[in-house]
Write a protein that holds these residues in place. Structure first.
Motif, mmCIF file in Angstrom:
data_model
loop_
_atom_site.group_PDB
_atom_site.id
_atom_site.type_symbol
_atom_site.label_atom_id
_atom_site.label_comp_id
_atom_site.label_asym_id
_atom_site.label_seq_id
_atom_site.Cartn_x
_atom_site.Cartn_y
_atom_site.Cartn_z
ATOM 1 N N SER B 185 -5.644 -1.531 1.897
ATOM 2 C CA SER B 185 -6.505 -0.284 1.970
ATOM 3 C C SER B 185 -7.830 -0.758 1.902
ATOM 4 O O SER B 185 -9.035 -0.129 2.388
ATOM 5 C CB SER B 185 -6.379 0.278 0.408
ATOM 6 O OG SER B 185 -6.053 -0.637 -0.583
ATOM 7 N N VAL B 210 -8.346 6.354 2.024
ATOM 8 C CA VAL B 210 -7.046 5.532 1.974
ATOM 9 C C VAL B 210 -6.477 5.563 0.791
ATOM 10 O O VAL B 210 -5.451 5.371 0.503
ATOM 11 C CB VAL B 210 -7.710 4.078 2.050
ATOM 12 C CG1 VAL B 210 -8.304 3.751 3.453
ATOM 13 C CG2 VAL B 210 -8.458 3.700 0.607
ATOM 14 N N THR B 272 -11.897 -0.767 -6.060
ATOM 15 C CA THR B 272 -11.938 -0.957 -4.707
ATOM 16 C C THR B 272 -13.449 -0.657 -4.419
ATOM 17 O O THR B 272 -14.024 -1.221 -3.768
ATOM 18 C CB THR B 272 -11.158 0.198 -3.884
ATOM 19 O OG1 THR B 272 -9.773 -0.139 -4.123
ATOM 20 C CG2 THR B 272 -11.193 -0.092 -2.322
#
Lengths: 352, 345
Positions: B185, B210, B272
């Motif tokens: 990802s 994602v 992330t």
């Protein structure tokens, strides 16, 4: 078994076409001039961007461009990377072994620690050791690898740096990079021969234990960083999988037969409990790619991940594209291997 | 497909008759949640971060441009702490962009250790670490909630269509989902951000693109399971149409698993985003953002000779903020899953 693998192999090209179409499609969001940069390697070429756009048909419709991209890629031409100042294919060939070495060495603690702690937790369910490893796993799972990496560097390279430098002639120094300066010089002037670019293998081939230890020592902190999250994941899956297996009827039967706990746990229960873990371990190798990008950046490790990260910041599109295609390749092959592995360990899949 | 009884469907009182109203906090799931110390820890951590994020303007001293954009002067500055004044509410619910920029103690590249004025010290370029942590909580919540919201909508769309229509629609959509899930990802998010351009909005778009497959899978799975249940079949037999059956009978029952995935996702999505900032692909320099602050700390791993840990505060505080935030959500999500899924209890 053979038919199963062949069926899976036939599936690969379709997945690969799908992924590359998606990537090329995404790239269409860029202007033709931005994409033309992929073919520029000198100032003179930069002056006639229009000619390059014309030559490579970068303003042609999508299907024409896709066909020409595949054509070039099949001949090994993935463009020119400004981040590494050399063709993308060359950089990949040079740096892949470094990243592969890091990822493969990381897999050892990921699988070993994960399975060991998971088994320990499941066999001591709800006792102190179970609670501790479970909380540890959640913390490990929440610990961002870039934070862990920097903390490790602050602690061992910064805080303990002076101590480790003096201790045993610096044999246990922990520092960023792939090798120490002395070894780097030997590689540069050819005293240490590079054959595979897997330094752990090259040093053994050259009969140089000092270089082997040097490379291994530089892997310690990056491997801890890369392995923390994944081993926490494997541990959790191992624990719940083993708990589920232990509650199965055949395990109760084995116990009822009067078999010793040791044999019931490790021969009957754990073998079956390992099935989901083995699959997960296969996927872990793919997902270590995420971690490789971060870890190599933190530790200045000269692999593909750091190259990709610097290419992304510098908007070096050929490099980004090359790395993505390589990732797609690893994903496809990795998935195939996981499937085959799954069929080997679980006969129900093979004959199902 | 076997007719499985879902715990989720059972927690709803059956239609018709006179069901005894069970309040949700008396339900078995809620009891299981309350008895789990890890669940309580997670809930407290998340609540604490939420309070910090909400009252960021009160918990940190706003910079000059922030006050100007709020329409405050030196004389009215203290109104920001007074709930009877408009400035208080404006600062909380309509804080201008300038407030997200960390004020600078100086333009010196060298960090300054904690002091009276800057309790957690300053990082590279004189940015105030305490301010960055407090407003960074706001950034984290915003990023997390928006991304999870978008992902749920995308997941509902893809998973809903696949589960409801089945056949080739299902096949195509789910194979596509498989491909997105199979791809690492972070790598995919990096590619999307570099193509769209490096802004906070594009970071949100990239991570949403994602993050949706998890939701699509959960929703599809629930729909396939619920579709065969008697009460859905009877709703259909009564002449209920697709969308109505979906919104009245199926969607409410997918909520429980959705909440579990979403709370686990809040942590990983913010992680992330922080990783992207750390790599230099996030919001602009100076934006209150934990990932960026960890990136600053990279330059201060080594202290001056003789004092190697001199700059510890540049990496410890922002790193702890990310770790504890993600940990809180993971504990909460884990506990919710255990509470809502009686199989493992």
């Amino acid at each position: 078994m053979f038919a199963y693998i062949v069926r899976r192999l036939l599936f690969i090209p379709f997945v690969f076409i799908g992924v590359t179409v998606m990537i090329v499609l995404l790239m269409q969001l860029l202007s033709p001039a931005q994409r033309a940069a992929a073919f520029v390697s000198s100032d003179a070429q930069l002056k006639n961007l229009d000619a390059i756009i014309e030559q490579y048909g970068l303003d042609e419709p999508f299907h024409v461009q896709y066909a020409s991209w595949v054509g070039e890629a099949l001949q090994g031409n993935l463009g020119f990377s400004t981040a590494s100042s050399e063709p993308v294919a060359t950089t990949i060939r040079k740096r892949l072994p470094a990243s592969a070495e890091l990822a493969l060495v990381s897999l050892i603690p990921v699988i070993g620690l994960g399975i060991w702690l998971g088994t320990l937790a499941a066999l001591n369910r709800d006792r102190a050791i179970d609670q501790i490893t479970r909380v540890g796993a959640i913390v490990g799972w929440s610990l961002p690898n870039f934070v862990l990496g920097i903390w490790l560097l602050v602690l061992f390279y910064g805080g303990l740096g002076d101590v480790l430098r003096d201790f045993a002639g610096g044999a246990f120094r922990l520092e960023p990079g792939r090798v120490s300066t002395e070894v780097a010089i030997q590689i540069a002037n050819g005293t240490f021969p590079i054959r595979t670019n897997f330094l752990l293998i090259d040093s053994l081939l050259a009969g140089r234990p000092d270089v082997f230890w040097d490379a291994l020592r530089h892997l310690i902190l990056p491997v801890i960083t890369l392995a923390a999250t994944s081993s926490a994941l494997i541990m959790r899956v191992m624990r719940s999988s083993l708990l589920e297996t232990l509650s199965q009827d055949y395990v109760r039967t084995a116990r009822a037969k009067g078999l010793r706990d040791q044999i019931v746990h490790f021969k009957h229960a754990r073998r079956n409990a390992l099935i989901p873990v083995i699959t997960l371990a296969g996927f872990t190798l793919i997902f270590l790619l995420n971690g490789v990008v971060i870890t190599e950046t933190v530790f200045n490790y000269p692999g593909l991940g750091r190259w990709f990260a610097s290419a992304a910041v510098a908007l070096d599109y050929p490099a980004i594209m090359g790395f993505t295609v390589l990732t797609a390749f690893i994903v496809v092959v990795g998935n195939l291997l996981v499937d085959v592995l799954y069929a080997i360990v679980d006969p129900r899949i093979r004959y199902g | 497909m076997a007719r499985e009884e879902t715990p989720v469907a059972l927690s709803k009182a059956p239609a018709g008759g006179a069901p005894t109203p069970t309040r949700w906090w008396r339900s078995k799931a809620a009891k299981r949640f309350r008895r789990n110390p890890l669940a309580i820890t997670g809930a407290i951590l998340v609540a604490a971060f939420a309070v910090v994020a909400l009252f960021a303007p009160q918990l940190s001293e706003p910079g000059r441009t922030c006050l100007r954009d709020l329409g405050a002067t030196a004389a009215t500055m203290n109104d920001i702490n007074d709930p009877t004044k408009g400035l208080f509410w404006r600062s909380i619910f309509a804080s201008p962009e300038a407030c997200y920029t960390m004020p600078r103690a100086s333009y010196s590249p060298i960090p300054e250790s904690p002091s009276e004025a800057f309790p957690l010290g300053t990082t590279s370029n004189g940015y105030d670490i305490a301010y960055g942590l407090v407003w960074g909580a706001r950034t984290a919540f915003q990023i997390g909630l928006i991304i999870v919201g978008i992902s749920i909508v995308l997941g509902l769309l893809v998973g809903g269509l696949a589960g409801f229509f089945g056949g080739w629609v299902d096949e195509v959509l789910m194979r596509f989902t498989d491909v997105v899930i199979a791809f690492p990802s972070l790598v995919l998010a990096i590619v999307i951000v570099t193509i769209l351009g490096q802004t906070l909005t594009n970071v949100i778009v990239a991570i949403s693109l994602v993050a949706w497959p998890n939701y699509a899978r959960v929703i599809r799975g629930e729909i396939l399971k619920l579709k065969t249940l008697d009460y859905v079949e009877s709703a259909r037999a009564l002449g209920g149409r697709g969308l109505r059956i979906f919104s009245r009978h199926i969607f409410p029952n997918t909520l429980a698993p959705l909440v579990v995935v979403a709370s686990l996702d809040m942590g990983s999505v913010v992680l992330t985003a922080a990783a992207l900032s750390f790599l230099g692909l996030g919001p602009p320099v100076g934006y209150a953002d934990w990932g960026q602050m960890v990136n600053f700390a990279r330059n201060w791993i080594l202290g001056p000779p003789g004092d190697p840990l001199a700059y510890w505060y540049t990496s410890v505080y922002p790193g702890m903020a990310i770790l504890v935030f993600v940990l809180g959500w993971n504990l909460l999500g884990d506990a919710l899953r255990d509470a809502l899924d009686p199989r493992d209890a």
